[in-house]
Design an enzyme around this catalytic site. Structure first.
Site, PDB file in Angstrom:
ATOM      1  N   CYS A   2     -21.258 -12.789   1.975  1.00  0.00           N
ATOM      2  CA  CYS A   2     -22.032 -11.891   2.839  1.00  0.00           C
ATOM      3  C   CYS A   2     -21.147 -11.429   3.996  1.00  0.00           C
ATOM      4  CB  CYS A   2     -23.218 -12.630   3.415  1.00  0.00           C
ATOM      5  SG  CYS A   2     -24.201 -13.469   2.182  1.00  0.00           S
ATOM      6  N   ARG A  27     -16.171  -6.273  -0.135  1.00  0.00           N
ATOM      7  CA  ARG A  27     -16.324  -7.695  -0.444  1.00  0.00           C
ATOM      8  C   ARG A  27     -17.398  -7.938  -1.492  1.00  0.00           C
ATOM      9  NH1 ARG A  27     -15.433 -11.250   4.012  1.00  0.00           N
ATOM     10  NH2 ARG A  27     -17.484 -12.107   3.620  1.00  0.00           N
ATOM     11  N   TRP A  74     -24.858 -11.213  -0.199  1.00  0.00           N
ATOM     12  CA  TRP A  74     -24.459 -11.600  -1.558  1.00  0.00           C
ATOM     13  C   TRP A  74     -25.344 -12.796  -1.843  1.00  0.00           C
ATOM     14  CZ3 TRP A  74     -21.342 -10.615  -5.738  1.00  0.00           C
ATOM     15  CH2 TRP A  74     -20.991 -11.692  -6.558  1.00  0.00           C
ATOM     16  N   ASN A 100     -24.357 -16.075   7.148  1.00  0.00           N
ATOM     17  CA  ASN A 100     -23.480 -16.270   5.989  1.00  0.00           C
ATOM     18  C   ASN A 100     -23.385 -17.762   5.755  1.00  0.00           C
ATOM     19  OD1 ASN A 100     -22.956 -13.590   6.083  1.00  0.00           O
ATOM     20  ND2 ASN A 100     -20.766 -13.778   6.544  1.00  0.00           N
ATOM     21  N   GLY A 101     -23.420 -18.179   4.510  1.00  0.00           N
ATOM     22  CA  GLY A 101     -23.279 -19.610   4.214  1.00  0.00           C
ATOM     23  C   GLY A 101     -24.495 -20.111   3.476  1.00  0.00           C
ATOM     24  N   GLU A 481      -5.664 -20.933 -20.202  1.00  0.00           N
ATOM     25  CA  GLU A 481      -5.998 -20.136 -19.022  1.00  0.00           C
ATOM     26  C   GLU A 481      -4.717 -19.672 -18.305  1.00  0.00           C
ATOM     27  OE1 GLU A 481      -8.166 -18.476 -17.861  1.00  0.00           O
ATOM     28  OE2 GLU A 481      -7.785 -18.263 -15.727  1.00  0.00           O
ATOM     29  N   LYS A 485      -3.667 -15.797 -17.677  1.00  0.00           N
ATOM     30  CA  LYS A 485      -3.429 -15.289 -16.320  1.00  0.00           C
ATOM     31  C   LYS A 485      -2.082 -14.590 -16.255  1.00  0.00           C
ATOM     32  CE  LYS A 485      -6.256 -15.400 -14.837  1.00  0.00           C
ATOM     33  NZ  LYS A 485      -7.658 -15.653 -14.878  1.00  0.00           N
ATOM     34  N   GLU A 488      -2.092 -11.280 -18.350  1.00  0.00           N
ATOM     35  CA  GLU A 488      -2.978 -10.250 -17.817  1.00  0.00           C
ATOM     36  C   GLU A 488      -2.371  -9.501 -16.641  1.00  0.00           C
ATOM     37  OE1 GLU A 488      -7.506 -10.669 -16.399  1.00  0.00           O
ATOM     38  OE2 GLU A 488      -6.396 -12.490 -16.093  1.00  0.00           O
ATOM     39  N   HIS A 504       4.685 -27.376 -36.144  1.00  0.00           N
ATOM     40  CA  HIS A 504       4.127 -26.885 -37.413  1.00  0.00           C
ATOM     41  C   HIS A 504       4.368 -25.386 -37.588  1.00  0.00           C
ATOM     42  CE1 HIS A 504       2.410 -30.762 -38.282  1.00  0.00           C
ATOM     43  NE2 HIS A 504       2.001 -30.821 -37.031  1.00  0.00           N
ATOM     44  N   LYS A 603     -12.960  -5.305 -14.368  1.00  0.00           N
ATOM     45  CA  LYS A 603     -13.454  -6.576 -13.848  1.00  0.00           C
ATOM     46  C   LYS A 603     -14.646  -7.077 -14.649  1.00  0.00           C
ATOM     47  CE  LYS A 603     -13.669 -10.067 -11.073  1.00  0.00           C
ATOM     48  NZ  LYS A 603     -12.714 -11.137 -11.378  1.00  0.00           N
TER      49      LYS A 603
HETATM   50  O1  M6R Z   1     -17.679 -11.988 -15.846  1.00  0.00           O
HETATM   51  P1  M6R Z   1     -17.282 -12.876 -16.965  1.00  0.00           P
HETATM   52  O2  M6R Z   1     -16.921 -14.261 -16.502  1.00  0.00           O
HETATM   53  O3  M6R Z   1     -18.282 -12.941 -18.060  1.00  0.00           O
HETATM   54  O4  M6R Z   1     -15.976 -12.233 -17.563  1.00  0.00           O
HETATM   55  C1  M6R Z   1     -15.374 -12.736 -18.705  1.00  0.00           C
HETATM   56  C2  M6R Z   1     -13.981 -12.180 -18.881  1.00  0.00           C
HETATM   57  O5  M6R Z   1     -14.025 -10.801 -19.051  1.00  0.00           O
HETATM   58  C3  M6R Z   1     -13.079 -12.498 -17.686  1.00  0.00           C
HETATM   59  O6  M6R Z   1     -13.042 -13.870 -17.437  1.00  0.00           O
HETATM   60  C4  M6R Z   1     -11.644 -12.007 -17.921  1.00  0.00           C
HETATM   61  O7  M6R Z   1     -11.075 -12.718 -18.972  1.00  0.00           O
HETATM   62  C5  M6R Z   1     -10.821 -12.131 -16.644  1.00  0.00           C
HETATM   63  N1  M6R Z   1     -10.263 -10.877 -16.279  1.00  0.00           N
HETATM   64  C6  M6R Z   1      -9.660 -13.053 -16.757  1.00  0.00           C
HETATM   65  O8  M6R Z   1      -8.969 -13.175 -15.566  1.00  0.00           O
END
Ligand code: M6R
Length: 608
Positions: A2, A27, A74, A100-101, A481, A485, A488, A504, A603
């Site tokens: 928020c 934000r 938020w 906020n909080g 993960e 990262k 991406e 293997h 996103k």
């Molecule tokens: O909003 P969501 O957690 O459902 O999104 C899932 C994926 O699209 C998301 O985690 C994506 O893999 C990220 N960009 C990775 O950093």
């Protein structure tokens, strides 16, 4: 998170508040509102949705006055709605509050206030604050605020405007940031610098337990005990873009640094005095858990990687079998779902099309669906039977960081809650694990102090086009993960491999200088992973090992070693992920990429 803005001075406050709120839009928020002291007393305008909707409302019914407070919300308690939007007031409309909080003990305070005759009109935790201040008001606003906040447990940054003393604004900070802007014949409150930067660069940064009383010409700073304090007035040199990112170069780096706070907020109010876990506000009960025979977890991308760790956490703590599916696969593979199957949908945004479709499929088949999501009011949250919100705050960078690690925290708490319900963990062990959970934010803070060593390692790998992450067990899931990262945002091709599986086939790809990042944080698997490190080393790999503090043995084989603090083995991914996020981050920035907006990605993926 928020946003808060407050103004007292010689100018009409409506435009200043709206301007400040707009500066906080980046934000993320779901509703907005203002309270202004006008000729007729306190008046409010609030609106679910965009600030432009609030603006339209203000155009139709403008407010004029020299003191006001504003808020972008938020949601954390109660869906996004006009009624739940801030500011909140007492029943007599004498006190207005933005916050906020999270107030952990709001349910108990609400019950006590209702007994005293106060009526509640929202589902928020914040509303207790306005009633509490009204209850304690005896002709001295700062005193009433001090008394009111002494009842609060949790995190709060608040700004208060009262019809009783309209020549004052009060600000209090506890575990949620708040600053005071000092102008000429006018003063400001902001949760962040961008909210006030247009008007002043001179600020006081409040610390926890500090309060400010603002009038048009003066700012008094004091402790919550009422003792006056002197503080240095700081000059902000940041430009607006820097201020938006809290002084960090990118949102991603800012969000990596927000993880300690995100962990605390996700745990807030859910760890009971070191002896138990509860999820107030969710209907998930111990009785329901006892009826669960199978668990399916569905998610996409980074959330899927959190789910892979969640599986191991739940299985190890409860012995209930857990399957994890990519949501896009689940719906088409005709999963076997029974009435005693609990389906857990994990999604930061709560709007991912595949995850939504998978959970709908599960519901049709008769399963109960528990959502782990970061966005209140999202589609996933609305359609699930039970919800466990992560409170990571809005995530702006496309690459998920704090949302992922908060999902891990949610899984840890869920696993412990289930284990306690099933009696698969005793009280002493639970108490010990809760203490370790509470230490995680401090451990992450410590890790974030040494970013330089990770940046140097990133320099070493940033010129490569291919690399491997390897690990076993939880480290394998974490490797997936870490690899995502890196891909991406740096566009370096990488693969995550179960360390024992390399020989293997994929070992053929290791040649002189191929970087291999070996995750070795699981004590029981350490020797096995160490052998795999030797395997790749013998083929010329450049090995960067990530292990627990004290495992210096690996320095004999690996070229570089990154150390992370020790915690309970299941919790290690939530600390070990931090250097891996930083590694991806620095590799991408060294390669000159737009880290926050990687190519081809969005996103929120709302299409199949
Ligand atoms: O909003 P969501 O957690 O459902 O999104 C899932 C994926 O699209 C998301 O985690 C994506 O893999 C990220 N960009 C990775 O950093």
């Amino acid at each position: 998170m928020c946003g808060i803005v407050g103004y007292i001075g010689k100018r009409d406050s409506q435009g200043i508040l709206l301007g400040g709120l707009k500066k906080l839009e980046y934000r993320g928020y779901d509703s907005a509102g203002v309270a202004i002291h006008t000729k007729t007393g306190l008046e409010l305008r609030k609106s679910k949705g965009r600030i432009s909707e609030l603006e339209t409302r203000l155009e139709a019914q403008p407010l004029s006055g020299f003191a006001g407070i504003g808020h972008t919300r938020w949601a954390t308690h109660g869906k996004p709605s006009d009624a739940n939007s801030h500011p909140h007031t007492d029943n007599e409309m004498n006190i207005s509050v933005v916050h906020n909080g999270i107030i952990e003990n709001h349910l108990q305070l609400k019950a006590e206030l209702e007994q005293l005759g106060y009526r509640f009109v929202s589902e928020t935790d914040t509303e207790v604050i306005s009633h509490l201040i009204a209850h304690h008001y005896k002709g001295d606003l700062p005193e009433a605020v001090r008394k009111a906040v002494s009842h609060l447990r949790g995190a709060y940054a608040i700004a208060v405007l009262s019809a009783h003393e309209p020549d004052k604004l009060i600000a209090v900070r506890w575990a949620s940031p708040l600053i005071i802007g000092v102008g000429e014949g006018e003063n400001f409150i902001g949760s962040d610098i961008p909210a006030i930067l247009e008007h002043t660069r001179s600020v006081y940064i409040l610390n926890d337990g500090e309060m400010a009383v603002l009038t048009r010409d003066n700012v008094e700073l004091m402790t919550l005990e009422g003792n006056f304090i002197a503080k240095q007035l700081l000059r902000i040199e940041w430009d607006f873009v820097m201020a938006e990112k809290g002084g960090y170069d990118t949102f991603m780096l800012k969000e990596i640094h927000e993880q300690p706070r995100a962990y605390r907020d996700t745990m807030r109010g859910r760890l009971l005095e070191g002896t138990g876990i509860s999820f107030p506000g969710t209907s998930l009960s111990a009785r329901q858990i006892r009826g669960v025979k199978h668990i399916h977890i569905v998610a996409c991308g980074t959330a899927y990687h959190a789910a892979l760790i969640g599986k191991q956490v739940i299985e190890r703590l409860t012995r209930i079998p857990v399957e994890v599916d990519l949501a896009s696969e689940y719906r088409y593979r005709m999963p076997v779902i029974g009435a005693n199957t609990l389906v857990i949908a994990v999604s930061q945004s709560g709007e991912t099309a595949d995850t939504l479709a998978a959970m709908r499929e599960a519901k049709l088949a008769g399963a109960r669906v528990l959502a782990i999501t970061n966005v209140i009011g999202s589609s996933v949250a609305r359609e699930a039977d039970d919800i466990l919100f992560t409170h990571a705050g809005p995530e702006i960078a496309v690459a998920s960081t704090k949302a992922y690690s908060s999902q891990l925290i949610a899984f840890y708490m869920l696993g412990l809650f289930m284990a306690r319900s099933l009696n698969t963990i005793d009280r002493a062990a639970l108490t010990e694990m809760i203490a370790m959970l509470e230490r995680l934010p401090y451990q992450v803070e410590r890790l974030l102090e040494d970013k330089e060593s990770i940046r140097r390692i990133a320099e070493r790998i940033s010129g490569r086009e291919h690399l491997f992450f390897i690990g076993r067990g939880l480290d394998y899931s974490l490797a997936m993960e870490a690899s995502l990262k890196l891909k991406e945002i740096s566009y370096i091709h990488s693969e995550a491999y179960a360390a024992g599986e390399l020989k293997h086939g994929s070992l053929a790809l290791i040649e002189e200088g191929t970087p291999v990042i070996a995750l070795a944080t699981q004590e029981l698997l350490l020797e096995k992973t160490a052998s795999n490190i030797k395997e790749v080393k013998a083929r010329g790999a450049y090995v960067i090992a990530l292990t627990l503090e004290g495992n210096e043995e690996l320095e004999k084989t690996a070229d570089q070693v990154i150390y992370v603090p020790r915690t309970y083995s299941l919790f290690t991914p939530s600390v070990a992920v931090v250097p891996l996020q930083l590694l991806a981050y620095y590799a991408a920035s060294i390669r000159g990429h737009d880290v926050d907006k990687p190519r081809n990605l969005a996103k929120s993926v709302t299409v199949e």
